[in-house]
Scaffold this active site. Sequence first.
Site, PDB file in Angstrom:
ATOM      1  N   ASN A  71       0.945  -0.104   6.048  1.00  0.00           N
ATOM      2  CA  ASN A  71       1.315  -0.927   4.900  1.00  0.00           C
ATOM      3  C   ASN A  71       1.980  -2.174   5.463  1.00  0.00           C
ATOM      4  O   ASN A  71       2.879  -2.085   6.287  1.00  0.00           O
ATOM      5  CB  ASN A  71       2.295  -0.171   3.985  1.00  0.00           C
ATOM      6  CG  ASN A  71       2.776  -1.059   2.839  1.00  0.00           C
ATOM      7  OD1 ASN A  71       2.091  -2.019   2.478  1.00  0.00           O
ATOM      8  ND2 ASN A  71       3.950  -0.766   2.311  1.00  0.00           N
ATOM      9  N   GLY A  72       1.499  -3.353   5.054  1.00  0.00           N
ATOM     10  CA  GLY A  72       2.110  -4.597   5.529  1.00  0.00           C
ATOM     11  C   GLY A  72       1.043  -5.597   5.932  1.00  0.00           C
ATOM     12  O   GLY A  72      -0.111  -5.506   5.525  1.00  0.00           O
ATOM     13  N   CYS A  77       0.860  -1.192   0.000  1.00  0.00           N
ATOM     14  CA  CYS A  77       0.000   0.000   0.000  1.00  0.00           C
ATOM     15  C   CYS A  77       0.891   1.236   0.000  1.00  0.00           C
ATOM     16  O   CYS A  77       2.100   1.136   0.072  1.00  0.00           O
ATOM     17  CB  CYS A  77      -0.863   0.012   1.256  1.00  0.00           C
ATOM     18  SG  CYS A  77      -1.858  -1.445   1.453  1.00  0.00           S
ATOM     19  N   LYS A 114      -2.399  -5.523 -19.946  1.00  0.00           N
ATOM     20  CA  LYS A 114      -1.987  -6.135 -18.676  1.00  0.00           C
ATOM     21  C   LYS A 114      -2.990  -7.186 -18.240  1.00  0.00           C
ATOM     22  O   LYS A 114      -2.648  -8.200 -17.690  1.00  0.00           O
ATOM     23  CB  LYS A 114      -1.847  -5.064 -17.588  1.00  0.00           C
ATOM     24  CG  LYS A 114      -1.352  -5.594 -16.254  1.00  0.00           C
ATOM     25  CD  LYS A 114       0.008  -6.277 -16.381  1.00  0.00           C
ATOM     26  CE  LYS A 114       0.419  -7.013 -15.147  1.00  0.00           C
ATOM     27  NZ  LYS A 114       1.611  -7.878 -15.376  1.00  0.00           N
ATOM     28  N   GLU A 170       7.366 -11.347 -25.993  1.00  0.00           N
ATOM     29  CA  GLU A 170       6.316 -10.347 -25.748  1.00  0.00           C
ATOM     30  C   GLU A 170       6.883  -8.942 -25.528  1.00  0.00           C
ATOM     31  O   GLU A 170       6.162  -7.962 -25.691  1.00  0.00           O
ATOM     32  CB  GLU A 170       5.423 -10.744 -24.583  1.00  0.00           C
ATOM     33  CG  GLU A 170       6.060 -10.729 -23.216  1.00  0.00           C
ATOM     34  CD  GLU A 170       5.028 -10.993 -22.104  1.00  0.00           C
ATOM     35  OE1 GLU A 170       3.893 -10.523 -22.203  1.00  0.00           O
ATOM     36  OE2 GLU A 170       5.383 -11.688 -21.150  1.00  0.00           O
ATOM     37  N   LYS A 174       8.608 -14.320 -22.316  1.00  0.00           N
ATOM     38  CA  LYS A 174       9.156 -13.019 -21.883  1.00  0.00           C
ATOM     39  C   LYS A 174       9.872 -12.344 -23.047  1.00  0.00           C
ATOM     40  O   LYS A 174       9.670 -11.161 -23.315  1.00  0.00           O
ATOM     41  CB  LYS A 174      10.120 -13.214 -20.716  1.00  0.00           C
ATOM     42  CG  LYS A 174       9.442 -13.537 -19.409  1.00  0.00           C
ATOM     43  CD  LYS A 174       8.874 -12.350 -18.703  1.00  0.00           C
ATOM     44  CE  LYS A 174       7.426 -12.077 -18.722  1.00  0.00           C
ATOM     45  NZ  LYS A 174       6.378 -13.025 -18.662  1.00  0.00           N
ATOM     46  N   TRP A 185      -3.749  -1.584  -1.251  1.00  0.00           N
ATOM     47  CA  TRP A 185      -3.680  -2.792  -2.076  1.00  0.00           C
ATOM     48  C   TRP A 185      -4.095  -3.897  -1.119  1.00  0.00           C
ATOM     49  O   TRP A 185      -3.301  -4.367  -0.315  1.00  0.00           O
ATOM     50  CB  TRP A 185      -2.269  -2.996  -2.606  1.00  0.00           C
ATOM     51  CG  TRP A 185      -2.176  -4.173  -3.530  1.00  0.00           C
ATOM     52  CD1 TRP A 185      -1.765  -5.441  -3.233  1.00  0.00           C
ATOM     53  CD2 TRP A 185      -2.553  -4.210  -4.904  1.00  0.00           C
ATOM     54  NE1 TRP A 185      -1.857  -6.246  -4.324  1.00  0.00           N
ATOM     55  CE2 TRP A 185      -2.332  -5.531  -5.372  1.00  0.00           C
ATOM     56  CE3 TRP A 185      -3.045  -3.283  -5.787  1.00  0.00           C
ATOM     57  CZ2 TRP A 185      -2.590  -5.913  -6.687  1.00  0.00           C
ATOM     58  CZ3 TRP A 185      -3.297  -3.668  -7.093  1.00  0.00           C
ATOM     59  CH2 TRP A 185      -3.069  -4.950  -7.536  1.00  0.00           C
ATOM     60  N   GLU A 206       8.383 -20.041 -20.403  1.00  0.00           N
ATOM     61  CA  GLU A 206       8.251 -18.694 -19.813  1.00  0.00           C
ATOM     62  C   GLU A 206       9.361 -17.774 -20.319  1.00  0.00           C
ATOM     63  O   GLU A 206       9.120 -16.619 -20.658  1.00  0.00           O
ATOM     64  CB  GLU A 206       8.260 -18.786 -18.295  1.00  0.00           C
ATOM     65  CG  GLU A 206       8.257 -17.465 -17.554  1.00  0.00           C
ATOM     66  CD  GLU A 206       7.069 -16.559 -17.881  1.00  0.00           C
ATOM     67  OE1 GLU A 206       6.104 -17.021 -18.524  1.00  0.00           O
ATOM     68  OE2 GLU A 206       7.133 -15.363 -17.515  1.00  0.00           O
ATOM     69  N   HIS A 262      13.097 -34.668 -32.411  1.00  0.00           N
ATOM     70  CA  HIS A 262      11.844 -34.866 -33.157  1.00  0.00           C
ATOM     71  C   HIS A 262      11.482 -33.663 -34.009  1.00  0.00           C
ATOM     72  O   HIS A 262      10.336 -33.509 -34.417  1.00  0.00           O
ATOM     73  CB  HIS A 262      10.709 -35.179 -32.168  1.00  0.00           C
ATOM     74  CG  HIS A 262      10.969 -36.396 -31.336  1.00  0.00           C
ATOM     75  ND1 HIS A 262      10.917 -37.683 -31.832  1.00  0.00           N
ATOM     76  CD2 HIS A 262      11.372 -36.500 -30.048  1.00  0.00           C
ATOM     77  CE1 HIS A 262      11.222 -38.535 -30.871  1.00  0.00           C
ATOM     78  NE2 HIS A 262      11.513 -37.848 -29.779  1.00  0.00           N
ATOM     79  N   ARG A 281       1.536   1.655  -6.015  1.00  0.00           N
ATOM     80  CA  ARG A 281       1.676   0.709  -4.896  1.00  0.00           C
ATOM     81  C   ARG A 281       0.338   0.096  -4.505  1.00  0.00           C
ATOM     82  O   ARG A 281       0.277  -0.826  -3.701  1.00  0.00           O
ATOM     83  CB  ARG A 281       2.273   1.404  -3.670  1.00  0.00           C
ATOM     84  CG  ARG A 281       3.647   2.003  -3.850  1.00  0.00           C
ATOM     85  CD  ARG A 281       4.124   2.670  -2.579  1.00  0.00           C
ATOM     86  NE  ARG A 281       4.267   1.708  -1.505  1.00  0.00           N
ATOM     87  CZ  ARG A 281       5.350   0.927  -1.346  1.00  0.00           C
ATOM     88  NH1 ARG A 281       6.348   1.031  -2.211  1.00  0.00           N
ATOM     89  NH2 ARG A 281       5.424   0.072  -0.363  1.00  0.00           N
TER      90      ARG A 281
END
Length: 608
Positions: free
Chosen positions: A100-101, A2, A603, A488, A485, A74, A481, A504, A27
């Site tokens: 925050n936490g 946050c 996103k 994209e 990355k 958040w 992955e 193959h 945040r």
Amino acid sequence: MCGIVGYIGPKDPVPVLMDGLKHLEYRGYDSAGVAVLDGSTLATERAAGKLANLADKLRLHPLKGSYGVGHTRWATHGRPTEENAHPHTDCTGQIVVVHNGIIENYLSLKEELKAKGHLFRTETDTEVVVHMLEDEGPDLELAMRNVARRLVGIFALAAASTRDPGRIVATRQGPPLVVGLGRDENFVASDVPAILHHTRDMVFLNDGEMAVLTRDQVRFSTLGGEPLTKSPTRITWDPIQAEKAGFKHFMQKEIYEQPRAIQDTLVGRFSLDSSQLYLEELNLPPEAARAIRRVVLVACGTSWHAALCGRYMIEKLARLHAEVDYGSEFRYRDPMVDEETLCVFISQSGETADTLAALREAKAKGARTAAICNVVGSMITRDADGVLYTHAGPEIGVASTKAFTTQLVALDLLALYLGQTRGVLSLAQVASHLQALTLLSGQVEQALGLEARIEEMSRHYSRYNDFLYLGRGIQYPIALEGALKLKEISYIHAEGYPSGEMKHGPIALIDENLPVVGIAPKDAAYDKLVSNLEEVKARDGKVIAVCSQGDTKIAALADEVLPLPDTDPLLMPVLTVIPLQLLAYHIAVKRGCDVDQPRNLAKSVTVE
Ligand code: AGP
């Protein structure tokens, strides 16, 4: 994650607080609020949703005061609603706190406070703090010392009280807090961007330290009360750069946030002493876990790669059959699932249309459902029977990085929990795996140390137009992955393959124009993978090897070597993906691509 901001000085605090929150929206942005004080009065205004909603309310009901605190949320505990938004006040309305936490022991503290007659109005962990302060004496600094000592977890706190007017008290244990020193005014915030427009003289609090801000001075001390002398740092960043904490892109910043994100995702979820896992939010009690006969993991994109890793974790640790499907495939194939199937839906945003539709299909067929998600209160979390949140904080870059590694950690916790409740894992096995989890964050820090080497490599490798990524076993999803990355964000054609498939077909591609990234940590598939890389070298292919530290065999074979510390093979993907994220990032930068917002991508894919 946050955003906190506090101001005390001659200006109207509301615009200063709102401007600060605006620069902290990265945040967290699911709800926000401000509180202002003036002598004996304290007033708050809060709103769910974007900061603009709070601004609208403040236009209708302006707040007047001479100092105050603000917060952009958040959500980690409690839905992103107005009543759960910070600041929180105590029963008397004289004390206000922003946080925050994660307060791990908030439930026991809440019970204790309720027994004393405190009335709780929110679902958050934070609210216990303001009621604990209320039970202390009027001296806010002393009260904060006593309260902070009783909190377990991670917290950055700022508080103010009409019982002790003219002061803001702040302390941190974990999440960041920075104090801004002005002329006849002072500031406190989660991060530099919130207050950089007002001052460049910043003092960064360390864990276990406290700051008491008045208009004309800031006193620093330890939580134990020892006075501290702290000299300010002169910040030279420009404000935009500051939101990226000095990094060039959000993606790079988020790659570096992974140690903290992994730590935050583990906090409060297990006890090393008892080897107990605490995953109540999954809503999968032991007897329900024991009734599960198979697991289906469903996701899209990078989250689908996490699902592929999760399958290895669940089959190995829980000895449960697990399968993986794309959301876009699962939803249309009339899947064979029922009440003995646990369907797990993995999504950073919690809004991906295909994954959400797949979840609804699974529920319609009576399957037990769980979500692994990074956004509290998102659609997928609301529809699933239970949730295991990743606490990665907002992920701004379109290319998913910290969400991915925290998904892996969450899947590992789920697999451990299933294995433990089904009696497949002994306490000793759980204990040793938990031990490996606690070391992961530091090992990711070590892996990030490869950046300089990778940045240098990217000067050369950014010229190629095709890449092949090879992995075996649980490293095969990491090959996928790494390829995703790269493609994209740099628009280079890249494919990931299980290295056993080389003979193959893909081996026909090998020549000096095709760099091959081999992911070859010392695991059960190591020897086979090394021989695949030897086949590449024999055909003039270039080999970039991600390997274990001290691996001289690979070093003799590969053109580039990216060595990593070792951990449990099931957790090794968290480390092997780091150099691949950095390689994709630096190649894309060298190619002048828009790293944070690559062309054609969003996103969150909320359309089919
Ligand atoms: C990953 O880098 C991409 N941005 C994309 O593949 C993403 O993982 C996918 O769209 C799924 O998103 P979700 O995790 O929010 O469901």
